[in-house]
Design an enzyme around this catalytic site. Structure first.
Site, PDB file in Angstrom:
ATOM      1  N   ILE A 134      30.648  40.344  45.718  1.00 61.23           N
ATOM      2  CA  ILE A 134      31.107  39.233  44.888  1.00 61.23           C
ATOM      3  C   ILE A 134      30.990  39.585  43.414  1.00 61.23           C
ATOM      4  CG2 ILE A 134      30.680  36.830  44.251  1.00 61.23           C
ATOM      5  CD1 ILE A 134      29.614  36.378  47.086  1.00 61.23           C
ATOM      6  N   ALA A 135      29.825  40.067  42.990  1.00 61.45           N
ATOM      7  CA  ALA A 135      29.606  40.361  41.567  1.00 61.45           C
ATOM      8  C   ALA A 135      28.464  41.352  41.436  1.00 61.45           C
ATOM      9  CB  ALA A 135      29.289  39.085  40.804  1.00 61.45           C
ATOM     10  N   ASP A 165      17.773  30.949  30.787  1.00 60.06           N
ATOM     11  CA  ASP A 165      18.999  31.756  30.755  1.00 60.06           C
ATOM     12  C   ASP A 165      20.218  30.872  31.001  1.00 60.06           C
ATOM     13  OD1 ASP A 165      20.425  34.064  30.378  1.00 60.06           O
ATOM     14  OD2 ASP A 165      20.228  34.764  32.443  1.00 60.06           O
ATOM     15  N   GLY A 218      25.486  42.607  38.505  1.00 62.31           N
ATOM     16  CA  GLY A 218      24.814  42.363  37.243  1.00 62.31           C
ATOM     17  C   GLY A 218      23.869  43.488  36.904  1.00 62.31           C
TER      18      GLY A 218
END
Length: 633
Positions: free
Chosen positions: A24-25, A141, A27
């Site tokens: 999906i992603a 964050d 980081g």
């Protein structure tokens, strides 16, 4: 040809339970994958720490902290955490999967949002953040990348990887965390954070949503950090003049450099946003509740000494005010109206008598029994609401049912007379309630031409583009008809149901005997993606002529790869020189070169007798596998 490396995690079974499906992603700390929880048979998002961080105890503890922080929260606007664990050298975190986009994606697509969109998203984020603050958790964050907008409309705050339990001053104890564009002044200058630091980040995010840009930019992170520490965030209306000043004030309040001048936590800001929403969406209703469009917030330059060092609570305008309040424009206008109202009563009375006579006639034909009115549209509305809308328009309602391929079962599918038609007030209008799509028999279309199949399936929704695949059938012949689930159609199917036709593209062209260039052109023209393989030796096919073309997919569809196999010609090898070698040495050299070996020397003497005669002679070109004779004469 560029080869894209395959992610080794895809298809992996983690902890005997989670089957990784796709990425999906990615980081800086971890990669998030879509996975299937085989035990509960549901889709989840699994966050896996990068391998190079696995030995770093700081990152590991932060990873575990995210699981613990999020697990303490049970709120519809916070991403749920289901599980956390370790599989060999991998630390992982299992969260609910939310198909959709992030707020960052939305801002990239639209630049900036309307005040109403901004309020809707902020309300959800503040609700989730308020739950975190109530639980004693500081997110640390808050930014658009961590606001998830699901396809079904849910808005959730996620990524509690930097979250910590709140105290009076929660120090980071290490390099600054979070994204520099959203760091509060106290985090930049002193490295401490509390709930008000989250509010500052939320204010920056709110500015970005309204203005379409971040308030502070620079070529280096330190330039941006310096602005956070020394400059006041400007009003969004300085960039977009149409931004309501109530939202301007809220941004200024949330981003005050002094933490004492900000809302003390997300709940306080959420309550103020609720009042602002009323002022923005419906000023008249807000005024009726005593809310005024102007709000005076504490001066952002006020020092703790000016306020006694205590957190200031900003009362919503119109509530619990003390001291004189200047009359607003509404009061002034009311006073003027009363003064004018005393004049000309006699003229008004005369006009009322004339108007009442004309009005009675107009009422009968315009709004009374003799009037006509327009039938309202109620398609897609529930039965009760549709019936009420028709009755409110002055009609008597009769219920009936009919199939509708679009409107869900039980909802209104139309009226008779149709919407937009004129009908006498008090007349009967038939309200049709949907029975859902009719279930139809599916005609047989396999083996027919595509055009004929589309005509036969006219009561269904046939995809504009058919799926083409190569077969032994002629081009254009229907090979299969697939439903929305990708399987062959059953005998009966819902009206207007989605159908995809699989149509023959004809046979794969035979390119054997062609040159490599001709074969490549022929296969490309047929819709395939040819590549040239290493080739094979052939006794019958000349060198650089195509032997065959091989496919790796079944069935073969348009655009699929196909490998051209060219001929390398006859496999000829030079006969090695074995003169002076013993018979056994000669035998090994000849067989290693790819030939069969023969000799007339008895086996007993082959280690002592040397070759002085070989056929064919050394250096001769001979087909691999042929026999070479070495003798002693």
């Amino acid at each position: 040809m560029t080869i894209t490396p395959t992610d080794p995690m895809l298809g992996r079974l983690i902890d005997g339970r989670y089957q990784v499906r796709s990425r999906i992603a990615r980081g800086g700390m971890a990669t998030v994958y879509l996975a299937t929880d085989l035990r509960l048979e549901r889709r989840v998002a699994i966050k896996i720490m990068h391998g190079h961080l696995a030995d770093d105890n700081t990152f590991k503890s932060r990873f575990v902290q995210e699981a613990r922080s999020a697990a303490r929260l049970a709120h519809p606007n916070v991403v749920n955490v289901f599980d956390q664990g370790q599989d060999s050298d991998m630390a992982y975190l299992v969260m609910e999967y939310l198909p959709g986009i992030t707020l960052r994606d939305l801002l990239k697509d639209y630049g900036r949002l309307t005040p109403e969109q901004t309020i809707d998203i902020l309300s959800a984020v503040l609700a989730g953040l308020a739950a975190a603050h109530k639980a004693g958790i500081v997110h640390r964050d808050v930014k658009p990348e961590n606001v998830l907008l699901a396809d079904d409309g849910r808005i959730k705050l996620g990524d509690f990887g930097l979250a910590r339990a709140a105290s009076a001053n929660t120090a980071t104890g290490q390099a600054l965390l979070g994204t520099i564009a959203y760091l509060s002044p106290e985090l930049v200058t002193r490295g401490v954070a509390d709930a008000r630091s989250d509010i500052y980040a939320l204010g920056i995010m709110m500015y970005e949503m309204l203005a379409g840009v971040q308030p502070f930019v620079g070529e280096a992170p330190m330039q941006i950090a310096y602005q956070h520490a020394n400059d006041q965030v400007p009003r969004p209306s300085a960039v977009v003049p149409s931004v309501p000043h109530e939202l301007d004030d809220l941004v200024i309040w949330a981003t005050a450099r002094d933490p004492e001048a900000r809302p003390r936590d997300a709940r306080v800001m959420f309550e103020r946003l609720t009042d602002v929403e009323k002022l923005v969406r419906d000023p008249a209703a807000a005024a009726a509740e005593g809310l005024q469009p102007t709000m005076v917030l504490p001066s952002i330059e006020a020092s703790p000494a000016d306020t006694g060092g205590a957190t200031q609570v900003i009362a919503a305008p119109g509530r619990h005010r003390t001291g004189p309040v200047a009359p607003d424009a509404t009061t002034t206008l009311a006073t003027v109206a009363r003064t004018r109202g005393r004049r000309g009563y006699w003229w008004i009375a005369l006009l009322l008598i004339v108007a009442s006579m004309a009005g009675a006639t107009g009422w009968y034909f315009g709004a009374g029994p003799g009037s006509f009115t327009t039938v309202p549209s109620v398609v897609g509305v529930g039965q009760a609401d549709a019936k009420k809308a028709l009755e409110d328009a002055g009609f008597t309602v009769k219920l009936d049912q009919r199939n509708d391929p679009v409107v869900p079962q039980g909802a209104a599918s139309g009226t008779d007379p149709a919407a937009g038609a004129s009908a006498g007030r008090g007349s009967t209008v038939t309200l049709f309630l949907s029975l859902g799509p009719a279930i139809l028999d599916v005609p047989t279309v396999v083996g027919s031409q595509e055009t004929d199949a589309r005509t036969a399936l006219a009561r269904f929704t046939v995809a504009g583009e058919s799926s083409k695949q190569f077969s032994d059938q002629a081009a254009g012949v229907v090979l299969a008809a697939l439903g929305a689930d990708g399987n062959a159609l059953p005998a009966q199917y819902p009206e207007k149901g989605a159908i995809t036709l699989v149509v023959s593209a004809g046979a794969i062209p035979d390119v054997a005997g062609k040159s490599i260039d001709d074969a490549t052109a022929t296969l490309t023209a047929a819709g395939l993606a040819p590549t040239v393989g290493d080739g094979e030796f052939s006794d019958t096919v000349p060198k650089d002529t195509v032997i065959s073309a091989k496919t790796s997919t079944d069935p073969v569809k348009l655009g699929d790869p196909i490998t051209i196999v060219p001929s390398k010609g006859v496999d000829l090898v030079a006969v090695p020189d074995v003169s002076g070698k013993t018979i056994n040495q000669a035998a090994k050299i000849i067989t290693d070169a790819g030939f069969a070996f023969d000799t007339n020397v008895p086996e007993l003497f082959r280690d002592i007798v040397t070759v002085n005669n070989q056929k064919p002679a050394a250096g001769a070109q001979l087909k691999r596998g042929s026999t070479v004779t070495a003798n002693y004469n």
